[in-house]
Write a protein that holds these residues in place. Structure first.
Motif, mmCIF file in Angstrom:
data_model
loop_
_atom_site.group_PDB
_atom_site.id
_atom_site.type_symbol
_atom_site.label_atom_id
_atom_site.label_comp_id
_atom_site.label_asym_id
_atom_site.label_seq_id
_atom_site.Cartn_x
_atom_site.Cartn_y
_atom_site.Cartn_z
ATOM 1 N N ILE A 193 0.679 -1.231 -0.077
ATOM 2 C CA ILE A 193 -0.091 0.123 0.175
ATOM 3 C C ILE A 193 0.811 1.270 -0.030
ATOM 4 C CG2 ILE A 193 -1.509 1.381 1.443
ATOM 5 C CD1 ILE A 193 -2.924 -1.189 2.168
ATOM 6 N N SER A 194 1.928 1.182 0.819
ATOM 7 C CA SER A 194 3.048 2.570 0.625
ATOM 8 C C SER A 194 3.673 2.684 -0.549
ATOM 9 C CB SER A 194 4.054 2.051 2.115
ATOM 10 O OG SER A 194 3.377 1.994 3.204
ATOM 11 N N LYS A 195 3.896 1.552 -1.418
ATOM 12 C CA LYS A 195 4.429 1.722 -2.381
ATOM 13 C C LYS A 195 3.659 2.276 -3.317
ATOM 14 C CE LYS A 195 7.344 -2.500 -2.348
ATOM 15 N NZ LYS A 195 7.502 -3.876 -2.822
ATOM 16 N N LEU A 196 2.127 1.983 -3.400
ATOM 17 C CA LEU A 196 1.297 2.521 -4.418
ATOM 18 C C LEU A 196 1.100 4.125 -3.869
ATOM 19 C CD1 LEU A 196 -1.368 -0.370 -4.826
ATOM 20 C CD2 LEU A 196 0.493 0.328 -6.466
ATOM 21 N N ILE A 197 0.749 4.427 -2.667
ATOM 22 C CA ILE A 197 0.894 5.694 -2.347
ATOM 23 C C ILE A 197 1.946 6.592 -2.649
ATOM 24 C CG2 ILE A 197 0.756 7.250 -0.232
ATOM 25 C CD1 ILE A 197 -0.909 5.014 1.129
ATOM 26 N N MET A 198 3.101 6.142 -2.718
ATOM 27 C CA MET A 198 4.205 7.015 -2.820
ATOM 28 C C MET A 198 4.346 7.053 -4.608
ATOM 29 S SD MET A 198 7.553 5.692 -0.345
ATOM 30 C CE MET A 198 7.074 4.086 -0.336
ATOM 31 N N TRP A 199 4.015 6.024 -5.094
ATOM 32 C CA TRP A 199 3.924 6.080 -6.838
ATOM 33 C C TRP A 199 2.943 6.889 -7.134
ATOM 34 C CZ3 TRP A 199 0.101 3.113 -9.616
ATOM 35 C CH2 TRP A 199 -0.042 3.666 -10.837
ATOM 36 N N ALA A 200 1.686 6.729 -6.672
ATOM 37 C CA ALA A 200 0.507 7.740 -7.146
ATOM 38 C C ALA A 200 0.618 9.257 -6.847
ATOM 39 C CB ALA A 200 -0.804 7.030 -6.370
ATOM 40 N N SER A 201 1.480 9.486 -5.727
ATOM 41 C CA SER A 201 1.471 11.052 -5.509
ATOM 42 C C SER A 201 2.858 11.337 -5.610
ATOM 43 C CB SER A 201 1.371 11.009 -3.905
ATOM 44 O OG SER A 201 2.181 10.229 -2.952
ATOM 45 N N ASP A 202 3.614 10.440 -6.677
ATOM 46 C CA ASP A 202 5.020 11.076 -6.749
ATOM 47 C C ASP A 202 5.876 11.348 -5.773
ATOM 48 O OD1 ASP A 202 4.785 10.351 -9.763
ATOM 49 O OD2 ASP A 202 3.386 12.227 -9.782
ATOM 50 N N SER A 203 6.012 10.652 -4.637
ATOM 51 C CA SER A 203 6.561 11.256 -3.351
ATOM 52 C C SER A 203 7.343 10.161 -2.835
ATOM 53 C CB SER A 203 5.280 11.465 -2.691
ATOM 54 O OG SER A 203 5.821 11.814 -1.175
ATOM 55 N N ASP A 204 8.197 10.540 -1.853
ATOM 56 C CA ASP A 204 9.069 9.465 -0.977
ATOM 57 C C ASP A 204 8.304 9.119 0.147
ATOM 58 O OD1 ASP A 204 11.194 9.477 -2.877
ATOM 59 O OD2 ASP A 204 12.183 11.209 -1.953
ATOM 60 N N TYR A 205 7.015 9.619 0.504
ATOM 61 C CA TYR A 205 6.464 9.615 1.666
ATOM 62 C C TYR A 205 4.949 8.854 1.516
ATOM 63 C CZ TYR A 205 9.694 13.076 2.902
ATOM 64 O OH TYR A 205 10.952 13.907 2.830
ATOM 65 N N SER A 206 4.892 7.989 2.571
ATOM 66 C CA SER A 206 3.466 7.033 2.484
ATOM 67 C C SER A 206 2.682 7.571 3.997
ATOM 68 C CB SER A 206 3.658 5.841 2.449
ATOM 69 O OG SER A 206 4.583 5.329 3.313
ATOM 70 N N HIS A 207 3.278 8.102 4.725
ATOM 71 C CA HIS A 207 2.663 8.129 6.264
ATOM 72 C C HIS A 207 3.133 9.556 6.884
ATOM 73 C CE1 HIS A 207 0.275 7.111 9.850
ATOM 74 N NE2 HIS A 207 1.521 7.300 10.266
ATOM 75 N N ILE A 208 2.373 9.877 7.554
ATOM 76 C CA ILE A 208 2.774 11.433 8.346
ATOM 77 C C ILE A 208 2.230 11.289 9.827
ATOM 78 C CG2 ILE A 208 0.763 12.759 7.717
ATOM 79 C CD1 ILE A 208 2.949 15.019 7.838
ATOM 80 N N ALA A 209 2.938 11.595 10.968
ATOM 81 C CA ALA A 209 2.749 11.523 12.177
ATOM 82 C C ALA A 209 3.163 12.681 12.953
ATOM 83 C CB ALA A 209 3.260 10.071 13.009
ATOM 84 N N MET A 210 2.825 12.967 14.215
ATOM 85 C CA MET A 210 3.370 14.039 14.911
ATOM 86 C C MET A 210 3.621 13.704 16.236
ATOM 87 S SD MET A 210 1.061 17.521 16.020
ATOM 88 C CE MET A 210 -0.024 16.755 17.357
ATOM 89 N N VAL A 211 5.010 14.512 16.739
ATOM 90 C CA VAL A 211 5.249 14.423 18.056
ATOM 91 C C VAL A 211 4.159 15.072 19.028
ATOM 92 C CG1 VAL A 211 7.083 14.972 19.702
ATOM 93 C CG2 VAL A 211 7.734 14.113 17.364
ATOM 94 N N PHE A 212 3.715 14.368 19.795
ATOM 95 C CA PHE A 212 2.397 14.916 20.609
ATOM 96 C C PHE A 212 2.865 15.256 21.678
ATOM 97 C CE2 PHE A 212 -1.292 14.577 23.285
ATOM 98 C CZ PHE A 212 -2.136 15.275 22.477
ATOM 99 N N GLU A 213 3.541 14.568 22.441
ATOM 100 C CA GLU A 213 4.307 15.081 23.786
ATOM 101 C C GLU A 213 5.585 14.570 23.614
ATOM 102 O OE1 GLU A 213 2.093 13.202 26.717
ATOM 103 O OE2 GLU A 213 0.181 14.824 26.596
ATOM 104 N N PRO A 214 6.627 14.978 24.660
ATOM 105 C CA PRO A 214 7.893 14.421 24.678
ATOM 106 C C PRO A 214 7.888 12.868 24.801
ATOM 107 C CG PRO A 214 7.660 16.304 25.974
ATOM 108 C CD PRO A 214 6.400 15.958 25.565
ATOM 109 N N GLY A 215 8.408 12.227 23.523
ATOM 110 C CA GLY A 215 8.606 10.734 23.587
ATOM 111 C C GLY A 215 7.524 10.136 23.016
ATOM 112 N N LEU A 216 6.262 10.923 22.785
ATOM 113 C CA LEU A 216 5.042 10.218 22.370
ATOM 114 C C LEU A 216 4.486 10.778 20.899
ATOM 115 C CD1 LEU A 216 2.785 10.003 25.579
ATOM 116 C CD2 LEU A 216 4.127 8.220 24.375
ATOM 117 N N ILE A 217 4.117 9.926 20.045
ATOM 118 C CA ILE A 217 3.560 10.285 18.725
ATOM 119 C C ILE A 217 1.969 10.241 18.809
ATOM 120 C CG2 ILE A 217 3.440 9.101 16.384
ATOM 121 C CD1 ILE A 217 6.103 8.233 16.856
ATOM 122 N N ALA A 218 1.342 11.059 17.927
ATOM 123 C CA ALA A 218 -0.122 11.051 17.650
ATOM 124 C C ALA A 218 -0.216 10.759 15.945
ATOM 125 C CB ALA A 218 -0.799 12.632 17.708
#
Length: 281
Positions: A18-43
């Motif tokens: 799925i990630s390969k297809l997302i990167m191919w379709a969007s002409d991008s090197d990225y397939s997912h994005i997250a945020m540092v929510f608090e120190p040491g934790l991801i949202a």
């Protein structure tokens, strides 16, 4: 990793079909994005829903396993985020906690492929995406994809002045990314099955059953019959375009953004964020 701050964005180059297809379709090197929510934790929004408890060190340990690499972006203004602005961003993200992850990222993918004429014409891949689109075109506002979740969290943060963190996006032309030579259709089916959950009458089970009894030809036939090949795909494109506020692509020079159609690459191209580098332990 020690340089990261809450509010920083983590752009993932994930492994998997799925990630390969997302990167191919969007002409991008990225397939997912997250945020540092608090120190040491991801949202982030992923198949288990909108989560706020993933540990950053565990994510970093998966670089080279589940991810090729992770790049880091930081809000450009204000920098650093004042305590009250960061709190507004965190509260905005928390308001989305009850939303579920939407597999309509496959919808985005299929539409982008169809409208950019990137989908290999008449192939099993096209028929597969057409079949998935039939189940995903009915979008649910309570379901979010990763980039949509973060766009809404930043845009709707109740700051003073209002809209202080709202990302500015514009369409950026990118070099055409070739179709992944190592794409594995069967692994894509397994990934989709795992992410969508076990549904006895679901499309994935039906497709896998067809493949098990009649092989690749039977699977292709069942997908073609279900969607009428590329004509069915184009029909779904028309439906989704009618639902879109800003059209499929982000408008050149900025303007209104349809959150459902944002992609991780849009954050990387945005003037609202600064590229810091590639994440290392």
């Amino acid at each position: 990793m020690s340089d990261l701050r809450p509010g920083d964005l983590l752009l993932h180059a994930s492994k998997g079909e799925i990630s390969k297809l997302i990167m191919w379709a969007s002409d991008s090197d990225y397939s997912h994005i997250a945020m540092v929510f608090e120190p040491g934790l991801i949202a982030e929004a992923r198949s288990a829903g909108v989560l706020f408890a993933e540990r950053l060190d565990a994510r970093v340990q998966n670089i080279g396993k589940a991810f090729h690499f992770i790049d880091v972006l930081r809000p450009r203004q204000p920098d650093p985020l004042p305590a009250d602005v960061l709190q507004a961003l965190q509260e905005s993200a928390r308001r989305l906690e009850d939303a579920h992850f939407a597999l309509n990222q496959m919808l985005e993918l299929g539409l982008i492929c169809a409208l950019r004429n990137k989908m290999p014409g008449g192939t099993l891949v096209q028929r597969l995406v057409g079949s998935l689109l039939a189940r995903l075109v009915r979008q649910d506002p309570t379901r979010l994809v990763c980039s949509e979740f973060l766009y809404l969290a930043y845009r709707d943060a109740q700051t003073e002045p209002p809209g202080l963190l709202a990302p500015r996006f514009e369409h950026v032309a990118r070099p055409d990314r070739p179709f992944p030579a190592d794409f594995d259709l069967w692994e894509l089916l397994r990934e989709y099955q795992k992410a969508s959950g076990a549904e006895p009458e679901g499309v994935v089970q039906e497709m896998l059953a067809a493949a098990g009894t009649g092989g690749l030809g039977a699977l292709a036939s069942s997908l073609t019959g279900a969607q009428g090949g590329s004509a069915g795909l184009q029909s779904l494109v028309v439906q989704a375009r009618q639902k879109s506020v800003a059209g499929l692509f982000l408008p050149v020079g900025g303007g209104a953004v349809n959150p459902e159609l944002t992609l991780p690459q849009d954050f990387a191209d945005s003037a609202s964020f600064t590229f810091l580098g590639t994440l290392v332990p």
